[in-house]
Design an enzyme around this catalytic site. Structure first.
Site, PDB file in Angstrom:
ATOM      1  N   CYS A   9      42.872 -27.571 -24.125  1.00 26.50           N
ATOM      2  CA  CYS A   9      44.045 -28.108 -24.806  1.00 26.50           C
ATOM      3  C   CYS A   9      43.620 -28.637 -26.168  1.00 26.50           C
ATOM      4  CB  CYS A   9      44.671 -29.241 -23.972  1.00 26.50           C
ATOM      5  SG  CYS A   9      46.264 -29.827 -24.607  1.00 26.50           S
ATOM      6  N   CYS A  13      45.000 -36.066 -23.968  1.00 25.55           N
ATOM      7  CA  CYS A  13      45.815 -37.082 -23.301  1.00 25.55           C
ATOM      8  C   CYS A  13      45.010 -37.782 -22.211  1.00 25.55           C
ATOM      9  CB  CYS A  13      47.062 -36.447 -22.687  1.00 25.55           C
ATOM     10  SG  CYS A  13      48.073 -35.529 -23.874  1.00 25.55           S
ATOM     11  N   CYS A 274      53.914 -27.460   2.036  1.00 23.17           N
ATOM     12  CA  CYS A 274      53.609 -26.912   0.726  1.00 23.17           C
ATOM     13  C   CYS A 274      52.818 -25.620   0.901  1.00 23.17           C
ATOM     14  CB  CYS A 274      52.877 -27.929  -0.143  1.00 23.17           C
ATOM     15  SG  CYS A 274      51.384 -28.625   0.565  1.00 23.17           S
ATOM     16  N   CYS A 289      46.649 -24.722  -5.044  1.00 22.55           N
ATOM     17  CA  CYS A 289      47.633 -25.606  -5.679  1.00 22.55           C
ATOM     18  C   CYS A 289      47.065 -26.100  -7.006  1.00 22.55           C
ATOM     19  CB  CYS A 289      47.936 -26.777  -4.747  1.00 22.55           C
ATOM     20  SG  CYS A 289      48.864 -28.147  -5.486  1.00 22.55           S
ATOM     21  N   ASP A 290      47.963 -26.476  -7.910  1.00 29.06           N
ATOM     22  CA  ASP A 290      47.565 -27.013  -9.203  1.00 29.06           C
ATOM     23  C   ASP A 290      46.683 -28.247  -9.049  1.00 29.06           C
ATOM     24  OD1 ASP A 290      47.530 -27.146 -11.953  1.00 29.06           O
ATOM     25  OD2 ASP A 290      49.371 -28.283 -12.111  1.00 29.06           O
ATOM     26  N   CYS A 340      61.926 -37.449   0.834  1.00 28.73           N
ATOM     27  CA  CYS A 340      60.620 -37.414   0.156  1.00 28.73           C
ATOM     28  C   CYS A 340      59.590 -36.538   0.856  1.00 28.73           C
ATOM     29  CB  CYS A 340      60.066 -38.818  -0.030  1.00 28.73           C
ATOM     30  SG  CYS A 340      59.040 -39.436   1.312  1.00 28.73           S
TER      31      CYS A 340
END
Length: 403
Positions: A9, A13, A274, A289-290, A340
């Protein structure tokens, strides 16, 4: 989601959990998806995607680092391999690299652009600066104006962290007053590095393995506190339900309404299980997964493996099922479980009140939020089912305040 520029990137951040993943690619400098990987991904993904429509999600790092010509090629390959399919693209970006050419391309090709923006400049710039330490907000806002001028569809993704959680109305009104109609609030929750992370050269602890819940680890200084996250959502909701229903769409509220209606979850972490949101790295590697982009969760490679087979593999099915089967008893008896579903497994490193591991760190805040919005959700649902616009609830709220 595909990572065409891998864990790279142009910004630095403080809240980012992905850039440190460079450590898993020793000796690599470019971090750029090749034409060969792009071709294999496009062909196999279209073939494996269920239904008549296909959604390509481009993320990072910063996907714009891969260059506009790469995405022109991506669109051409989508047309080549998916002539009978409806194809959409989403593009999550910090916006600072977008030019006239970029914005024109994204608009003409109907990319849905997700713009990362954490509130007004004085809030956004606290944790989102470039590698030279310079603020980024003004460049992001310039990109927003440019995207609008070209007619691109833009949503805002706002990370809720320790800094902006205390100023919910400043954040929300900043977006609303600038005509942003679609907003998503994502809580930032990370853990300080454990011994294993330090050995691997990582600054953050890896999530616990699904099925082996933990109740340990200290949140990072920028992670949002549970009570603050709940208070943030509650304050934004109160402002929205009085003034902006039908005009501004906050995805967190949309997903909650879907839960009350018994609809399928609108995002992976609100599903009971998931495992359907895999990650394609720049080199073709596929991960569960991310948030689990670690060597132990590598499933295969797009160049050599069948994508559908990876999704249906025993490893991935077990990964997805563990989200449900490892829930603490406290969660199973919770009245808000339908909404949730225990949240993202990455955030489940707290202990329940009775000491059982594997509870979502944000549980207290989520309980506060769902309890706060319950009467409104029920009323909005009743309005919609009667054929009445949901916006009527604003007048009802005003009448209650006068009364």
């Amino acid at each position: 989601m595909a990572k065409p520029a891998g864990p790279t990137c142009n910004l630095a951040c403080e809240t980012c959990f992905y850039l440190e993943k460079k450590t898993f690619f020793p000796g690599e400098k470019a971090f750029r998806m090749t034409e060969e990987v792009l071709d294999a991904y496009t062909r196999k993904y279209i073939s494996a995607f269920p239904g008549p429509g296909v959604v390509f999600a481009w993320q990072g790092g910063e996907p714009a680092l891969r260059g506009i010509e790469f995405f022109k090629r991506a669109v051409a390959l989508q047309k080549k391999y998916g002539s009978d399919r409806h194809i959409e693209n989403t593009f999550q970006t910090n916006g600072t690299l977008l030019t006239e050419d970029w914005c024109g391309f994204l608009a003409v090709n109907n990319f849905l652009v997700g713009l990362s923006l954490d509130g007004p400049p004085e809030i956004h710039d606290v944790l989102r600066r470039d590698r030279a330490g310079k603020p980024s907000a003004e460049r992001v806002l310039s990109a927003l104006a440019l995207l609008r001028r070209h007619g691109a569809e833009v949503n805002v993704l706002c990370c809720v962290h320790r800094e902006n959680a205390r100023r919910p109305l400043d954040v929300y009104r900043f977006f609303r007053d600038r005509g942003i109609r679609f907003i998503q609030f994502i809580p930032v929750v990370e853990r300080e590095p454990d011994p294993q992370a330090k050995i691997q050269g990582l600054a953050l602890a890896a999530p616990s393995s699904p099925g082996r819940p933990e109740a340990s680890g200290s949140p990072t200084p920028w992670s949002v506190r549970p009570e603050e996250y709940g208070a943030f959502l509650n304050a934004v909701f109160d402002e929205w339900v009085r003034n902006d229903v039908g005009r501004v769409f906050v995805m967190n509220f949309e997903w909650a309404l879907g839960a009350w209606a018994g609809a399928a979850p609108g995002v992976c972490y609100l599903s009971s299980r998931c495992g359907s949101s895999l990650i394609l790295e720049h080199n073709g590697d596929v991960y569960s997964c991310d948030h689990y982009m670690y060597p132990g969760f590598r499933l295969g490679n797009i160049l050599t493996d069948d994508l559908a087979a990876l999704v249906r593999s025993e490893r991935q099915l077990a990964f997805g099922a563990a989200k449900e089967t490892s829930l603490p008893g406290y969660c199973l008896s919770c009245r808000w479980l339908f909404a949730c579903r225990g949240g993202c497994p990455k955030q489940r490193f707290a202990a329940s009140p009775d000491g059982e591991p594997g509870m979502n760190l944000l549980c207290a805040g989520l309980q506060s939020f769902y309890g706060h919005i319950e009467p409104h959700m029920s009323r909005i649902l009743a309005l919609l089912r009667s054929g009445t616009p949901a916006a009527k609830i604003m007048a009802e709220a005003a009448e209650r305040e006068v009364g």
